[in-house]
Scaffold this active site. Structure first.
Site, PDB file in Angstrom:
ATOM      1  N   SER A 151       0.826  -1.137  -0.013  1.00 22.96           N
ATOM      2  CA  SER A 151      -0.115   0.152  -0.050  1.00 22.96           C
ATOM      3  C   SER A 151       0.965   1.297  -0.025  1.00 22.96           C
ATOM      4  CB  SER A 151      -1.099  -0.142   1.241  1.00 22.96           C
ATOM      5  OG  SER A 151      -1.979   0.770   1.129  1.00 22.96           O
ATOM      6  N   ARG A 221     -12.283   6.825   9.305  1.00 24.21           N
ATOM      7  CA  ARG A 221     -11.716   5.461   9.236  1.00 24.21           C
ATOM      8  C   ARG A 221     -12.744   4.429   8.609  1.00 24.21           C
ATOM      9  NH1 ARG A 221      -7.149   2.093   9.157  1.00 24.21           N
ATOM     10  NH2 ARG A 221      -7.464   0.433  10.415  1.00 24.21           N
ATOM     11  N   ASP A 317      -8.551  -6.443  -4.903  1.00 22.09           N
ATOM     12  CA  ASP A 317      -8.167  -5.150  -4.420  1.00 22.09           C
ATOM     13  C   ASP A 317      -8.493  -4.187  -5.323  1.00 22.09           C
ATOM     14  OD1 ASP A 317      -6.928  -2.764  -3.486  1.00 22.09           O
ATOM     15  OD2 ASP A 317      -4.869  -3.743  -3.398  1.00 22.09           O
ATOM     16  N   HIS A 350      -7.918  -5.178  -0.568  1.00 18.76           N
ATOM     17  CA  HIS A 350      -6.685  -4.646  -0.302  1.00 18.76           C
ATOM     18  C   HIS A 350      -5.957  -5.087   0.955  1.00 18.76           C
ATOM     19  CE1 HIS A 350      -3.794  -1.412  -0.645  1.00 18.76           C
ATOM     20  NE2 HIS A 350      -3.979  -1.084   0.585  1.00 18.76           N
ATOM     21  N   ASP A 351      -6.736  -5.274   2.033  1.00 27.18           N
ATOM     22  CA  ASP A 351      -6.029  -5.871   3.123  1.00 27.18           C
ATOM     23  C   ASP A 351      -5.363  -7.131   2.992  1.00 27.18           C
ATOM     24  OD1 ASP A 351      -6.593  -3.794   4.880  1.00 27.18           O
ATOM     25  OD2 ASP A 351      -7.986  -4.814   6.217  1.00 27.18           O
TER      26      ASP A 351
END
Lengths: 373, 373
Positions: A151, A221, A317, A350-351
């Site tokens: 990232s 967040r 992602d 993405h994680d």
């Protein structure tokens, strides 16, 4: 080895600088919080810089001082792990602008003796890298064996290769991009506006009374967290499952598990992160455009060095999709740089780069091993 | 025709009810703001109900009273247009829970004489449809020639066919879904939390001093707006273009055009929409699950009637992607209901249904025409 003081040794270096920032400001001195693991070889040739993501920190493989949780990449960094601390000297640096010990809006402005807040200069990914290079000078490391990151960490690895090609033998760039897209910027702008909309933000001057804009930061967040997960992953994990086995409440409490999960993500984040730092680091990400820094042609960023590259993307992602990695690979090909690239399958979006992934482990182990030969 | 008072005639009906809501509350009376266009045939057989989306209103083809802009579907509804007001009697109803004249949190609670605010009962898509059916009773319309809508409007059209199959001859469902996914719920929860995080929200009791939670509502709108556009569309329209030709400002003003655009979307929205209504209508959307209302099997929702269906999706819509429409088509097939389905190409994502689209016009013209034969 895990009991050794050398494993996860946290320090803060105060370097005189000055650090000339992309915005034109000279920063001096520069505090850099960092952690090291393993031993530096006599020739200093085994140093790996692990670069963290937006809300990460230097506690890559040691317990987080606030949350008490294991380091964010403890599964990747450690004895016998892909980034093997028995062989490599691993350094992880809290990025410039963050809030875990490095200079940033929540640190003291030496000119005034007060906290910087929004008087802290806007920084870039390249500024973060320059600060890391200053730390390497301080540590006596002329050249990195590798710069590794996912990232925003991948952007730092790219920026290392572009800014200090003679100082980095290889770069591992995971789930990343060479520039922020309009959609990337849009999501970050939502987060910044959420923070600034919180009346407790007060132009950033909220440190004195310990009443930070936690509501706005939590919303920021939550919005960002959605982009870290795939739609399919959210459906698999939560779907439309309710919090209780009973029916809907016909109210505004968290009826759905996904609501409760997101609220928890927002609330737990505010305990460990500073709202102003969130503004500064998202700004650095939005400003990131490696091609723009090199006359508009991404390949130009990679023409000076002989850095080897390893790129990894994940098929679900949608924050930094595979197409972004492919753009980088094409530029590296055009620049004649050695690059290996793989898109891995994962349901986690993405994680995925932070999660258990034997394929990712193999790719990194193989790539680093080839670099030793 | 455009000068005719019958074109875009705005009225509010106060119906005695009671309307029994899915949450168990009896609502009475029920205010329903609506607009009609064209003439009702002597046999009342030419009525088309156009259903609006989350932040839409009944001014489908007439000037918006607050913004002064043309109706939100003026390109679709009017003399000689696909929904031809020379032939059809078009009705558009401000949904229950909204803020343009129908009963909702910003309207008066007859039991107290005060505005409802958060004491207004939580409503569902089916409740909106039930309120529309009450209005049709009032207007003497036994059966709709068609129920037509995009996005949440499409959900109402589906709910019409499932709830009152004998009262709707055909349903046009555009860019919609039979249920809200975990990701859909997640985005709405971000919006709701943004509103509730605004200290001016005050538990919803903000009407008295004309100081609504506009900052939170603007953030909610910004987050939602990203989901209405495709990534490719954002890139084509804005990319990384800066506001000024000069370089980046190294500050937190809107440097990028996409930031300025999003801020404008947020700020202009708060002038025309009520924050509590946003909470209620997003809740209704999140609660929507047509299969759940019919024993867990979507096909069961369509087994009672002989409604004809037309479904349209857009290939770049990631809010309600084509796969959601396909799920509905499969259920309709299983129920033996007549259905035509097409995925249209568009660069504009979910918003495509509101924009110029000759293909969509042809689909709707053809489907409605076939219904007359």
């Amino acid at each position: 080895m895990l009991d050794d003081a050398r494993f996860g040794l946290s320090r803060t270096a105060t370097l005189p600088g000055p650090l000339r920032l992309d915005g034109g400001v000279l920063l001096s001195p520069v505090d850099i919080a960092y952690e090291t693991y393993g031993d530096l070889a006599p020739d200093a040739g085994n140093a790996i810089l692990v670069c963290h993501a937006l809300t990460g920190d230097h506690h890559v493989a040691s317990e987080h001082p606030v949350t008490g949780k294991p380091g964010w990449w403890a599964r990747m960094v450690g004895p016998g792990k892909p980034i093997d601390t028995d062989r490599y000297f691993v350094i992880c640096v809290n990025v410039l602008g963050s809030c875990l010990g490095s200079s940033g809006p929540a640190s003291v402005n030496p000119a005034t003796g007060k906290l910087w807040a929004m008087a802290f200069p806007v920084i870039t990914i390249r500024d973060m890298v320059r600060a890391q290079a200053m730390l390497l000078d301080h540590l006596g490391i002329a050249k990195l064996f590798a710069a590794v990151g996912g990232s925003m960490g991948g952007m730092q690895a790219l920026s290392w290769a572009a800014t200090f090609p003679e100082r980095v033998a290889s770069a591992v760039v995971i789930a990343s991009a060479a520039r922020h897209s309009a959609q990337n910027i849009a999501f970050h702008e939502v987060g910044r506006q959420a923070i600034m909309a919180d009346h407790r933000w007060r132009g950033g001057d909220y440190y004195a009374d310990n009443d930070p804009p936690s509501s706005g930061l939590a919303v920021a967040r939550m919005a960002a967290h959605i982009t870290y997960l795939s739609e399919a992953g959210l459906t698999a994990k939560f779907g439309r499952k309710l919090q209780s086995r009973d029916a809907k409440t016909f109210g505004f409490d968290a009826d759905f598990q996904v609501e409760s999960y997101l609220r928890h993500q927002g609330l737990s984040f505010v305990d460990r992160f500073d709202a102003n730092s969130y503004l500064y680091i998202t700004r650095a990400l939005d400003y990131f455009d490696l091609a723009e820094e090199h006359g508009g042609t991404l390949a130009n960023a990679f023409k000076r060095g002989d850095t080897r590259f390893c790129l990894v993307s994940f098929d679900t992602d949608w924050l930094y999709p595979t197409s972004e990695s492919r753009t980088i690979v094409h530029a590296l090909n055009a620049a004649g740089a050695p690059v290996s690239f793989v898109e891995l399958k994962s349901p986690f979006g993405h994680d995925a780069f932070l999660l258990e992934s034997p394929e990712l482990d193999r790719v990194i182990t193989g790539f680093l091993g080839a670099g030793e030969r």
